[in-house]
Design a protein around this motif. Structure first.
Motif, mmCIF file in Angstrom:
data_model
loop_
_atom_site.group_PDB
_atom_site.id
_atom_site.type_symbol
_atom_site.label_atom_id
_atom_site.label_comp_id
_atom_site.label_asym_id
_atom_site.label_seq_id
_atom_site.Cartn_x
_atom_site.Cartn_y
_atom_site.Cartn_z
ATOM 1 N N CYS A 37 0.805 -1.226 0.000
ATOM 2 C CA CYS A 37 0.000 0.000 0.000
ATOM 3 C C CYS A 37 0.838 1.277 0.000
ATOM 4 O O CYS A 37 0.311 2.355 -0.202
ATOM 5 N N GLY A 38 2.138 1.175 0.300
ATOM 6 C CA GLY A 38 2.996 2.353 0.297
ATOM 7 C C GLY A 38 3.039 3.102 1.609
ATOM 8 O O GLY A 38 3.791 4.074 1.734
ATOM 9 N N GLU A 39 2.277 2.685 2.600
ATOM 10 C CA GLU A 39 2.306 3.343 3.912
ATOM 11 C C GLU A 39 3.627 3.052 4.603
ATOM 12 O O GLU A 39 4.278 2.046 4.337
ATOM 13 N N GLN A 40 4.037 3.920 5.529
ATOM 14 C CA GLN A 40 5.278 3.745 6.270
ATOM 15 C C GLN A 40 5.062 2.696 7.363
ATOM 16 O O GLN A 40 4.104 2.769 8.126
ATOM 17 N N VAL A 41 5.962 1.701 7.428
ATOM 18 C CA VAL A 41 5.908 0.658 8.449
ATOM 19 C C VAL A 41 7.285 0.544 9.091
ATOM 20 O O VAL A 41 8.291 0.948 8.513
ATOM 21 N N HIS A 42 7.342 -0.016 10.287
ATOM 22 C CA HIS A 42 8.614 -0.190 10.986
ATOM 23 C C HIS A 42 9.471 -1.204 10.238
ATOM 24 O O HIS A 42 8.951 -2.144 9.630
#
Length: 61
Positions: A37-42
Motif C-alpha cells: 500500500c505504500g504506507e510507512q511501516v517499521h
C-alpha cells in the motif's frame, strides 16, 4: 564591535556555547514503505498494519 557587558552580547556568547543540534534521522531510518500500500511501516514489521501485506526483512550493511 559588541559590548560584552550588554545583554545582547552575553546572549550571543551563550548561543555560541550551545551550537544548533543536527537533525536526528533515527525515526526516518526506522520506517520503510510497504510494498502493498505504500504506507510507512517499521523496519522489523512482518506484516503491514494497514493492508496486511507480508513484508520481507531487508538487511543492509
Amino acid at each position: 564591535m559588541a559590548n560584552p557587558e550588554h545583554p545582547r552580547g552575553a546572549l550571543r556568547r551563550a548561543l555560541r556555547l550551545f551550537p544548533r543540534r543536527r537533525r536526528d534521522d533515527l525515526l526516518e531510518r526506522s520506517l520503510r514503505p510497504c510494498g502493498g500500500c505504500g504506507e510507512q511501516v517499521h523496519v522489523f514489521a512482518e506484516t503491514c498494519r494497514h493492508c496486511g501485506h507480508t513484508l520481507d526483512l531487508v538487511a543492509t550493511v
